[in-house]
Scaffold this motif. Structure first.
Motif, short mmCIF file in Angstrom:
data_model
loop_
_atom_site.label_atom_id
_atom_site.label_comp_id
_atom_site.label_asym_id
_atom_site.label_seq_id
_atom_site.Cartn_x
_atom_site.Cartn_y
_atom_site.Cartn_z
N ALA A 110 13.36 -7.18 -18.35
CA ALA A 110 13.01 -8.05 -17.46
C ALA A 110 12.84 -6.96 -16.16
N ASN A 111 13.13 -5.97 -16.14
CA ASN A 111 12.87 -5.12 -15.04
C ASN A 111 11.60 -4.22 -14.86
N PRO A 112 10.72 -4.64 -14.16
CA PRO A 112 9.40 -4.03 -14.37
C PRO A 112 9.32 -2.56 -14.02
N HIS A 113 10.28 -2.17 -13.51
CA HIS A 113 10.68 -0.67 -13.07
C HIS A 113 11.71 0.08 -14.01
N ASP A 125 1.01 -9.94 -4.82
CA ASP A 125 -0.54 -9.10 -5.21
C ASP A 125 -1.67 -9.69 -4.34
N LYS A 138 15.50 -12.54 -15.48
CA LYS A 138 16.06 -11.41 -15.13
C LYS A 138 17.79 -11.31 -15.58
N ASP A 198 -14.74 6.77 -1.53
CA ASP A 198 -13.71 6.58 -2.63
C ASP A 198 -12.58 5.82 -1.94
N LYS A 199 -12.21 4.59 -2.55
CA LYS A 199 -10.99 4.18 -2.29
C LYS A 199 -9.74 4.97 -1.96
N LYS A 200 -9.64 6.05 -2.89
CA LYS A 200 -8.56 6.75 -3.03
C LYS A 200 -8.57 7.98 -1.98
N ASN A 249 5.03 -12.81 -13.41
CA ASN A 249 4.84 -12.64 -12.10
C ASN A 249 4.22 -11.38 -11.98
N HIS A 250 3.07 -11.38 -12.82
CA HIS A 250 2.13 -10.12 -12.59
C HIS A 250 0.57 -10.57 -13.03
N ARG A 251 -0.21 -9.53 -12.82
CA ARG A 251 -1.54 -10.12 -13.28
C ARG A 251 -1.79 -10.20 -14.59
N HIS A 297 -5.29 2.54 -16.03
CA HIS A 297 -5.45 1.54 -14.89
C HIS A 297 -6.55 2.06 -14.26
N LEU A 320 -8.85 1.87 5.58
CA LEU A 320 -10.13 1.20 6.37
C LEU A 320 -9.82 -0.25 6.59
N LEU A 360 -15.58 1.10 2.29
CA LEU A 360 -15.40 1.58 0.85
C LEU A 360 -16.58 1.51 -0.15
N GLU A 415 -4.24 5.77 1.52
CA GLU A 415 -5.72 5.81 0.82
C GLU A 415 -6.39 5.04 1.67
N ALA A 416 -7.87 5.42 1.37
CA ALA A 416 -8.86 4.80 2.23
C ALA A 416 -8.88 3.24 2.19
N ARG A 417 -8.74 2.72 0.93
CA ARG A 417 -8.59 1.29 0.38
C ARG A 417 -7.67 0.73 1.69
N LEU A 431 7.19 -7.42 -6.68
CA LEU A 431 7.41 -6.80 -8.11
C LEU A 431 8.40 -5.79 -7.92
N GLU A 462 -0.19 1.93 -8.20
CA GLU A 462 -1.30 1.48 -7.22
C GLU A 462 -1.01 0.66 -5.96
N SER A 489 -6.36 -13.40 -10.13
CA SER A 489 -7.06 -14.51 -9.20
C SER A 489 -7.70 -13.90 -8.25
N ASN A 490 -7.55 -12.46 -8.11
CA ASN A 490 -8.45 -11.75 -7.02
C ASN A 490 -9.75 -11.34 -7.42
N PHE A 540 11.57 -3.47 -7.64
CA PHE A 540 13.13 -3.94 -7.54
C PHE A 540 13.90 -3.45 -6.64
#
Lengths: 360, 360
Positions: B196-199, A76, B326, B97-99, B286-288, B298, A106, B119, A101-103, A60, A40, B305-306, A62
């Motif tokens: 340790a590799n998020p992807h 983020d 890492k 729509d946001k998407k 390092n992520h939400r 999701h 816009l 939006l 995407e519109a998000r 985030l 996302e 924090s957003n 790699f």
């Protein structure tokens, strides 16, 4: 890569744009050789009319390689518009990705209110439509595997004991054993009237004598897709369905036979469609004749009345006429074809004659 | 359905919009009870501030049910703007729509140049954030299955002979046998530094003594998702990793303990983040802290924090602090929690104490 970018830049200039913003990760990989599935999160590549490339990516993601472009990292909690701002300096006409995407769009429109936004991804999509030698080799290999998989799954179907969903799982194993990476799309293996429902989800249906079996399958191989459809009959076929089959087969063959550089995509569609209509089944062929394919199973470009673009050598697309009688039967025959200077070469060699499946 | 639509309409009015245009098929199903995956074709629902619903759909889509809304059918060769036009009559402020993809949004902006576009999907997303009784029951069941699957896959990992990718295939079978429909996302089963590799993409890596094993898995059950992470160690654990584990576990527990109606999502994130930072590992988380979940793994809404939104009873989201060094180790502990009047109830009951896997 450089040849690809040169072609894209030519199209940016021709479209009177200052830059394009690409967010399709397949296209970004195609242009800069970095494959990242952003989920996302925003992931964008700005290509300017002077050939400058700037990749905007989340911290985030790699990235181990060194890429031949500028990088903007964001986190983020950053605003995307603020992050991308240096790459849009001096830009007045920006072509954006068709799937942006519109998000994001816009927000960009609100912050950069002096910029004219329009669609711009065709500048790359039209380049991606024509495959180069290394891409053609991979596409050929993916379709060779698909021919072989069709042979093997046909023999499983012929046993008459497996449900649609069981055959799907068998096909998955067949592909992996043949060296494919995965399905290129969820396969359609639809018995009898299920084949007339374009959105049928595979279920526990069992085969009955006289049923048609639509087998629309494809795999990925080294990042490139195959896609082929054959329609079999189980144990027997009614004279009416045999006639329908021959109409669909002839529509497929007529369309492929007329392909050569310069012919418009919409005219290929019309040839198959007009023939099926002349046989009285026009309203039962209710989708486009074909679609482009490559890294994605459906790429930019249709063989339909919407596309008057002439075909060029190196293009690869599907030819897949079908006839669907709701509640009764579905028949579709699909090949991938590669356009050469001389005409179309099918990437699929699996027999198109009517095959009646019988247990051995 | 009516209660959902009433809540959406209230938000449309409060946002000073005349209507919203929803294109997310999960959300359309949520509001009108019709599940259709449109692929690349346009599929949209207009909801006006007076509660009128109009669904815009391609004539290739199958619709057998009778829906409680107006329908506009279009074909592949029609313009979307023209098709949707009757549903936008009198609309001056439209929340999209946001998407919604640029290929549709730019066309709508060009044709309806008197409409202000912004939006609008939050008008539904904020309703979807709070689950009703029937949704909660399904979410609980999906997480019960997930607890059981974690137990079974843990025992397979403990054997020490299977690669990450082999364990993925075993997990698929475990879910199906437990009555789940499918993965809710591609599972992460990452050994040692891969964690340790998020992807990281699952590969043939084999377990070594002392390796951590991140197991981040979930399934769908009756259309609703589960999602849980546990981190095990294989055969032994170093004192440093044991300390890291206890920090992550305490961050998870501190965050869950403070949840009650009225607490801001960002403050829950801050609690876990500040604690990890106080232990000296702030930059390694390092992520939400979490995300909302329901029909999609999701969904709209972050524990980050957003988001200063206060939590409300019926919300379900993940709490998943992690620490990643890492090239060395990754540790994450994730639960789904349901907010009640009294506080947070975890949907996952799988043990969070440090588990060292040994072959029996």
């Amino acid at each position: 890569m450089n040849s690809r970018i040169d072609q894209v830049v030519q199209r940016i200039i021709k479209s009177q744009l200052d830059a394009i913003l690409i967010t399709d990760y397949h296209t970004i990989d195609y242009l800069v050789g970095y494959c990242n599935r952003p989920g996302e999160r925003f992931f964008g590549l700005v290509v300017t009319k002077t050939g400058e490339l700037t990749l905007v990516l989340n911290n985030l993601f790699f990235l181990d390689e060194k890429l031949d472009c500028s990088l903007i990292w964001y986190s983020d909690t950053d605003s995307i518009a603020q992050a991308i701002s240096p790459a849009l300096k001096g830009i007045e006409r920006l072509g954006v990705d068709k799937k942006l995407e519109a998000r994001f769009l816009l927000e960009l429109q609100a912050v950069f209110d002096h910029i004219y936004f329009t669609l711009g991804s065709a500048c790359v999509d039209e380049v991606r439509m024509v495959k180069d030698e290394s891409e053609i080799t991979k596409m050929q290999q993916a379709s060779l595997i698909n021919d072989r998989a069709m042979e093997l799954i046909k023999d499983e179907i012929a046993k008459g004991v497996f449900s649609e969903i069981e055959l799907r799982d068998k096909l998955k194993h067949i592909y992996l054993e043949l060296g494919a990476d995965d399905f290129s799309f969820e396969p359609i293996i639809a018995f009898g009237k299920n084949g007339a429902n374009p959105h049928h989800e595979l279920d526990g249906t069992r085969l009955l004598p006289g049923n048609s079996v639509i087998v629309d399958i494809g795999c990925t191989y080294q990042g490139y897709c195959s896609d082929m459809t054959r329609t079999f009959f189980y144990q027997e076929v009614s004279p009416e369905h045999e006639k329908l089959y021959s109409i669909v087969k002839k529509a497929n063959e007529k369309a492929i036979a007329m392909i050569k550089p310069g012919v418009a995509l919409k005219d290929i569609d019309a040839t198959a469609r007009d023939y099926i209509a002349s046989e009285g089944y026009g309203t039962y062929f209710n989708h486009r004749l074909g679609h482009f394919i490559g890294r994605e199973v459906h790429e930019y470009g249709d063989v339909s009345s919407n596309f008057d673009m002439p075909v060029r050598p190196g293009m690869i697309f599907s030819i897949e006429p079908g006839v669907y009688l709701k509640g009764e039967v579905g028949i579709r025959i699909e090949d991938l074809v590669l356009v050469s200077e001389q005409g179309a070469v099918s990437l699929n060699e699996f027999n198109k004659d009517l095959i009646i499946l019988k247990e051995k």
